[in-house]
Enzyme design. Structure first.
Site, PDB file in Angstrom:
ATOM      1  N   GLU A   6       0.833  -1.213   0.000  1.00 49.85           N
ATOM      2  CA  GLU A   6       0.000   0.000   0.000  1.00 49.85           C
ATOM      3  C   GLU A   6       0.862   1.256   0.000  1.00 49.85           C
ATOM      4  OE1 GLU A   6      -4.044  -1.072   2.288  1.00 49.85           O
ATOM      5  OE2 GLU A   6      -2.247  -1.577   3.418  1.00 49.85           O
TER       6      GLU A   6
ATOM      7  N   GLU B 218      -3.553  -9.656   3.517  1.00 54.42           N
ATOM      8  CA  GLU B 218      -4.336  -9.405   4.738  1.00 54.42           C
ATOM      9  C   GLU B 218      -5.406 -10.457   5.000  1.00 54.42           C
ATOM     10  OE1 GLU B 218      -2.797  -5.285   3.622  1.00 54.42           O
ATOM     11  OE2 GLU B 218      -3.506  -7.038   2.532  1.00 54.42           O
TER      12      GLU B 218
END
Length: 261
Positions: free
Chosen positions: A115, A135
């Site tokens: 990210e 995740e």
């Protein structure tokens, strides 16, 4: 220059190199790293001696291997919302910097690390880089903008697949998908990042700033509004000394010498 607990900052020749420096933890993001990144980028934003920023990780294994799971595991729902929003503030700051940020991805860029790379304007990777949003393996989804930026950068089908499987891809696949701009041997990564930074630093910085604004607004507004916005920034550029210098230099067959105003 500021000294940081978990970052190294070097400023030389109009470039800043920001190194996330927790090699023993594979440069994992924790609250200290995030607040230091926020402080560092806010300072660099105001620093007129810096034209381009290179962001990388220390060592030869990781750019940022992800979030600090021991910190993450303690979150309840209320704290988690705050945690995600705080991270998003830092990554939005990087994405909307008034100067280009080049990610030099020198190894793992997973979860929050991927990210972070996505929030930079240009991504270069070393051949040993591995990228992913794993995740889902923790019973989570990306929280620092991964679902949004990855989908805009590649395509929704591939982004969906990466996020739902948690699969980690190598540098060649990341290049094929358009997730990274270039792939280099590890030893050349920072050399190439510096060459690219030098090239951008030689241009009119006023024009560079307007270009970043114009490209970044694509996702926010309609196509016709985007064209209007582009035309208004184009006209602003035409009012600058740099525009006069750039066009004169071209017509006189010489190199322009921009004063960035």
């Amino acid at each position: 220059l500021m000294t940081y607990q978990s970052l190294k900052l070097e400023v030389i020749n109009k470039k800043a190199v920001v190194i996330i420096n927790r090699p023993d933890k594979l440069n994992a993001l924790n609250s200290v790293v995030m607040s230091e990144l926020e402080h560092c980028f806010n300072e660099l934003k105001k620093n007129d001696d810096v034209f381009v920023i290179i962001l990388t990780g220390s060592g030869d294994k990781a750019f940022v291997a992800g979030a600090d799971i021991s910190e993450l595991s303690k979150l309840n729902m209320i704290a988690a919302n705050e945690y995600a929003e705080k991270g998003q503030v830092v990554l939005n700051l990087i994405e909307n910097m008034n100067k280009p940020v080049i990610a030099a991805i020198n190894g793992f860029a997973l979860g929050g690390g991927c990210e972070l790379a996505l929030s930079c304007h240009i991504r270069l990777a070393s051949e040993n880089a591995k990228l992913g949003q794993p995740e889902v393996n923790l019973g989570l989804i990306p929280g620092y903008g991964g679902t949004q930026r990855l989908t805009r950068l590649i395509n929704s089908g591939r982004a969906m697949e990466m996020i739902l499987t948690g699969d980690i891809i190598d540098a060649c696949e990341a290049f094929r998908l358009g997730l990274v701009n270039r792939v280099y041997p590890f030893a050349d990564l920072l050399i190439k990042a510096n060459e690219l930074a030098d090239k951008i630093a030689s241009k009119s910085q006023y024009a560079v700033k307007q270009a970043i604004k114009a490209v970044n607004i694509c996702d926010e507004i309609s196509g016709s509004e985007g064209l209007k916005f582009e035309a208004s920034l184009f006209s602003l550029c035409c009012g600058t000394d740099d525009f006069k210098e750039g066009t004169s230099a071209f017509l006189e067959k010489r190199k322009p010498s921009f004063r960035n105003k």
